[in-house]
Design a protein around this motif. Sequence first.
Motif, PDB file in Angstrom:
ATOM      1  N   UNK A 268      28.396  64.029  44.782  1.00 10.24           N
ATOM      2  CA  UNK A 268      28.007  65.087  43.854  1.00 10.24           C
ATOM      3  C   UNK A 268      28.017  64.573  42.420  1.00 10.24           C
ATOM      4  N   UNK A 269      28.969  63.704  42.085  1.00 15.00           N
ATOM      5  CA  UNK A 269      28.995  63.118  40.747  1.00 15.00           C
ATOM      6  C   UNK A 269      27.789  62.222  40.511  1.00 15.00           C
ATOM      7  N   UNK A 270      27.360  61.483  41.529  1.00 15.98           N
ATOM      8  CA  UNK A 270      26.171  60.650  41.396  1.00 15.98           C
ATOM      9  C   UNK A 270      24.927  61.500  41.152  1.00 15.98           C
ATOM     10  N   UNK A 271      24.810  62.595  41.865  1.00  8.94           N
ATOM     11  CA  UNK A 271      23.685  63.503  41.636  1.00  8.94           C
ATOM     12  C   UNK A 271      23.714  64.045  40.201  1.00  8.94           C
ATOM     13  N   UNK A 272      24.879  64.440  39.745  1.00  4.87           N
ATOM     14  CA  UNK A 272      24.986  64.985  38.397  1.00  4.87           C
ATOM     15  C   UNK A 272      24.669  63.943  37.333  1.00  4.87           C
ATOM     16  N   UNK A 273      25.127  62.726  37.518  1.00  4.91           N
ATOM     17  CA  UNK A 273      24.823  61.657  36.553  1.00  4.91           C
ATOM     18  C   UNK A 273      23.327  61.362  36.532  1.00  4.91           C
ATOM     19  N   UNK A 274      22.704  61.372  37.691  1.00  5.95           N
ATOM     20  CA  UNK A 274      21.253  61.186  37.749  1.00  5.95           C
ATOM     21  C   UNK A 274      20.516  62.313  37.047  1.00  5.95           C
ATOM     22  N   UNK A 275      21.006  63.533  37.227  1.00  4.20           N
ATOM     23  CA  UNK A 275      20.389  64.686  36.558  1.00  4.20           C
ATOM     24  C   UNK A 275      20.558  64.586  35.050  1.00  4.20           C
ATOM     25  N   UNK A 276      21.746  64.219  34.596  1.00  5.71           N
ATOM     26  CA  UNK A 276      21.976  64.034  33.162  1.00  5.71           C
ATOM     27  C   UNK A 276      21.067  62.937  32.611  1.00  5.71           C
ATOM     28  N   UNK A 277      20.873  61.876  33.381  1.00  4.76           N
ATOM     29  CA  UNK A 277      20.004  60.782  32.969  1.00  4.76           C
ATOM     30  C   UNK A 277      18.580  61.277  32.748  1.00  4.76           C
ATOM     31  N   UNK A 278      18.066  62.064  33.672  1.00  3.22           N
ATOM     32  CA  UNK A 278      16.706  62.585  33.525  1.00  3.22           C
ATOM     33  C   UNK A 278      16.582  63.499  32.315  1.00  3.22           C
ATOM     34  N   UNK A 279      17.566  64.368  32.113  1.00  4.97           N
ATOM     35  CA  UNK A 279      17.534  65.256  30.952  1.00  4.97           C
ATOM     36  C   UNK A 279      17.574  64.440  29.665  1.00  4.97           C
ATOM     37  N   UNK A 280      18.436  63.439  29.609  1.00  2.00           N
ATOM     38  CA  UNK A 280      18.565  62.616  28.399  1.00  2.00           C
ATOM     39  C   UNK A 280      17.284  61.837  28.125  1.00  2.00           C
ATOM     40  N   UNK A 281      16.706  61.232  29.139  1.00  2.00           N
ATOM     41  CA  UNK A 281      15.465  60.471  28.945  1.00  2.00           C
ATOM     42  C   UNK A 281      14.347  61.385  28.477  1.00  2.00           C
ATOM     43  N   UNK A 282      14.261  62.573  29.059  1.00  2.00           N
ATOM     44  CA  UNK A 282      13.229  63.522  28.646  1.00  2.00           C
ATOM     45  C   UNK A 282      13.397  63.953  27.203  1.00  2.00           C
ATOM     46  N   UNK A 283      14.624  64.208  26.779  1.00  2.00           N
ATOM     47  CA  UNK A 283      14.858  64.616  25.389  1.00  2.00           C
ATOM     48  C   UNK A 283      14.629  63.458  24.418  1.00  2.00           C
ATOM     49  N   UNK A 284      14.978  62.254  24.820  1.00  2.00           N
ATOM     50  CA  UNK A 284      14.707  61.090  23.978  1.00  2.00           C
ATOM     51  C   UNK A 284      13.202  60.890  23.831  1.00  2.00           C
TER      52      UNK A 284
END
Length: 83
Positions: free
Chosen positions: A6-22
């Motif tokens: 579940x932590x891996x899924x959340x980190x991947x989700x945070x990564x996508x959100x961060x890349x999109x905002x960048x």
Amino acid sequence: MKSNLINNYRMGAYLLVAIGLINLRYQTGQSGVVTHSLTIVIPGAALLAITWVPAIAKKLETKAVQGVIIALGLILIAYAVIN
């Protein structure tokens, strides 16, 4: 559900959100930047939301779902970097 998974899924989700905002910030002025960034942010936010719903999070444990999410995540990361 396995806490590491579940932590891996959340980190991947945070990564996508961060890349999109960048992307949104650094491509300001180009046409279609909002659509391009939201294409990356929305799946990340959806995945993050899904990890907090226990009934749906249980389905994330299967190997087939893991493969699909990894493939989609990598495709979205490539899309963010290439464009």
